[in-house]
Design a protein around this motif. Structure first.
Motif, PDB file in Angstrom:
ATOM      1  N   SER A 112      -2.601  -2.106   4.275  1.00 16.96           N
ATOM      2  CA  SER A 112      -2.359  -3.511   3.962  1.00 16.96           C
ATOM      3  C   SER A 112      -1.309  -3.583   2.863  1.00 16.96           C
ATOM      4  O   SER A 112      -1.038  -2.586   2.194  1.00 16.96           O
ATOM      5  CB  SER A 112      -3.645  -4.206   3.514  1.00 16.96           C
ATOM      6  OG  SER A 112      -4.119  -3.628   2.310  1.00 16.96           O
ATOM      7  N   TRP A 113      -0.737  -4.770   2.679  1.00 18.28           N
ATOM      8  CA  TRP A 113       0.224  -4.994   1.611  1.00 18.28           C
ATOM      9  C   TRP A 113       0.130  -6.433   1.160  1.00 18.28           C
ATOM     10  O   TRP A 113      -0.325  -7.304   1.897  1.00 18.28           O
ATOM     11  CB  TRP A 113       1.653  -4.647   2.040  1.00 18.28           C
ATOM     12  CG  TRP A 113       2.147  -5.391   3.246  1.00 18.28           C
ATOM     13  CD1 TRP A 113       2.081  -4.983   4.548  1.00 18.28           C
ATOM     14  CD2 TRP A 113       2.770  -6.681   3.271  1.00 18.28           C
ATOM     15  NE1 TRP A 113       2.617  -5.925   5.381  1.00 18.28           N
ATOM     16  CE2 TRP A 113       3.053  -6.991   4.617  1.00 18.28           C
ATOM     17  CE3 TRP A 113       3.115  -7.612   2.304  1.00 18.28           C
ATOM     18  CZ2 TRP A 113       3.665  -8.174   5.012  1.00 18.28           C
ATOM     19  CZ3 TRP A 113       3.724  -8.792   2.693  1.00 18.28           C
ATOM     20  CH2 TRP A 113       3.994  -9.057   4.034  1.00 18.28           C
ATOM     21  N   GLU A 114       0.570  -6.659  -0.066  1.00 20.49           N
ATOM     22  CA  GLU A 114       0.559  -7.991  -0.639  1.00 20.49           C
ATOM     23  C   GLU A 114       1.729  -8.086  -1.614  1.00 20.49           C
ATOM     24  O   GLU A 114       1.968  -7.174  -2.400  1.00 20.49           O
ATOM     25  CB  GLU A 114      -0.767  -8.190  -1.382  1.00 20.49           C
ATOM     26  CG  GLU A 114      -0.863  -9.411  -2.212  1.00 20.49           C
ATOM     27  CD  GLU A 114      -2.146  -9.437  -3.056  1.00 20.49           C
ATOM     28  OE1 GLU A 114      -2.300 -10.412  -3.784  1.00 20.49           O
ATOM     29  OE2 GLU A 114      -2.945  -8.492  -3.002  1.00 20.49           O
ATOM     30  N   VAL A 115       2.474  -9.189  -1.548  1.00 18.54           N
ATOM     31  CA  VAL A 115       3.547  -9.424  -2.510  1.00 18.54           C
ATOM     32  C   VAL A 115       2.893  -9.966  -3.781  1.00 18.54           C
ATOM     33  O   VAL A 115       2.224 -10.993  -3.739  1.00 18.54           O
ATOM     34  CB  VAL A 115       4.593 -10.427  -1.971  1.00 18.54           C
ATOM     35  CG1 VAL A 115       5.632 -10.750  -3.034  1.00 18.54           C
ATOM     36  CG2 VAL A 115       5.249  -9.882  -0.719  1.00 18.54           C
ATOM     37  N   VAL A 116       3.065  -9.249  -4.903  1.00 23.91           N
ATOM     38  CA  VAL A 116       2.454  -9.697  -6.152  1.00 23.91           C
ATOM     39  C   VAL A 116       3.471 -10.306  -7.104  1.00 23.91           C
ATOM     40  O   VAL A 116       3.085 -11.072  -7.997  1.00 23.91           O
ATOM     41  CB  VAL A 116       1.653  -8.567  -6.849  1.00 23.91           C
ATOM     42  CG1 VAL A 116       0.440  -8.187  -6.018  1.00 23.91           C
ATOM     43  CG2 VAL A 116       2.507  -7.360  -7.131  1.00 23.91           C
ATOM     44  N   GLU A 117       4.739  -9.991  -6.947  1.00 31.46           N
ATOM     45  CA  GLU A 117       5.813 -10.615  -7.721  1.00 31.46           C
ATOM     46  C   GLU A 117       7.064 -10.626  -6.858  1.00 31.46           C
ATOM     47  O   GLU A 117       7.270  -9.723  -6.046  1.00 31.46           O
ATOM     48  CB  GLU A 117       6.103  -9.845  -9.014  1.00 31.46           C
ATOM     49  CG  GLU A 117       4.993  -9.903 -10.025  1.00 31.46           C
ATOM     50  CD  GLU A 117       5.314  -9.149 -11.314  1.00 31.46           C
ATOM     51  OE1 GLU A 117       4.559  -9.348 -12.263  1.00 31.46           O
ATOM     52  OE2 GLU A 117       6.283  -8.381 -11.362  1.00 31.46           O
ATOM     53  N   GLU A 118       7.893 -11.651  -7.060  1.00 31.92           N
ATOM     54  CA  GLU A 118       9.140 -11.707  -6.302  1.00 31.92           C
ATOM     55  C   GLU A 118      10.203 -12.455  -7.080  1.00 31.92           C
ATOM     56  O   GLU A 118       9.907 -13.343  -7.876  1.00 31.92           O
ATOM     57  CB  GLU A 118       8.924 -12.355  -4.939  1.00 31.92           C
ATOM     58  CG  GLU A 118       8.491 -13.791  -4.965  1.00 31.92           C
ATOM     59  CD  GLU A 118       8.208 -14.335  -3.581  1.00 31.92           C
ATOM     60  OE1 GLU A 118       9.172 -14.647  -2.861  1.00 31.92           O
ATOM     61  OE2 GLU A 118       7.028 -14.446  -3.240  1.00 31.92           O
TER      62      GLU A 118
END
Length: 164
Positions: A112-118
């Motif tokens: 799984s993956w999750e964007v935590v900052e962009e």
């Protein structure tokens, strides 16, 4: 006949009146949740340089898509591997006019993956990755952070740096 009409009226009078269902109690207004504090992650190892993919994946295999704000980029996954061991092939795609989404970079294979900052320059991913322990054969899983640089319009590679 008159007796039947009177009996029907008498029975109708015994029926309870139709009542409107009670409206649910109004809930108090939701308090605004403050934005989470930045994670302040820093590179913790050398960056991997990844070249653009030559073949495009079928859209039917795409499982997750996240557009990156302030830049013509998106991160997405395709399903294709063992779902128990890193079954999401994860990509960064960059849009170049007039060609479209032609620059696609495979970031890695994860559970799984999750964007935590962009930002327009980079994005930070929290990924879950598994492996089989040699000797015991046990499946091990770890969460990791990766800083993915958003390349300029001419770049054909992208840097992915582990973070802690």
């Amino acid at each position: 006949m008159r007796a039947i009409v009177l009996a029907a009226l008498a029975l109708a009078a015994c029926q309870p009146a139709v009542q409107d269902p009670a409206a649910p109690a109004a809930s108090p207004p939701a308090a605004e949740t403050p934005a989470p504090a930045p994670l302040a992650l820093k590179p913790s190892g050398p960056a991997r340089t990844i070249s653009a993919e030559q073949e495009q994946s079928d859209a039917a295999w795409v499982t997750d898509v996240r557009h990156i704000k302030d830049v013509d980029a998106k991160i997405f996954s395709t399903a294709g591997g063992d779902p128990a061991i890193n079954g999401l092939y994860t990509y960064l795609a960059l849009y170049t006019a007039p060609d479209g989404w032609t620059r696609v970079f495979q970031i890695g294979d994860y559970n799984s993956w999750e964007v935590v900052e962009e930002s327009a320059e980079s994005l930070t991913l929290k990924v879950s990755r598994s492996w089989i322990e040699e000797g015991s054969g046990d499946v091990k899983t770890a969460d990791e952070y990766l800083i993915v640089a958003i390349p300029d319009e001419q770049a054909t590679t992208v840097d992915v740096t582990p973070a802690a």
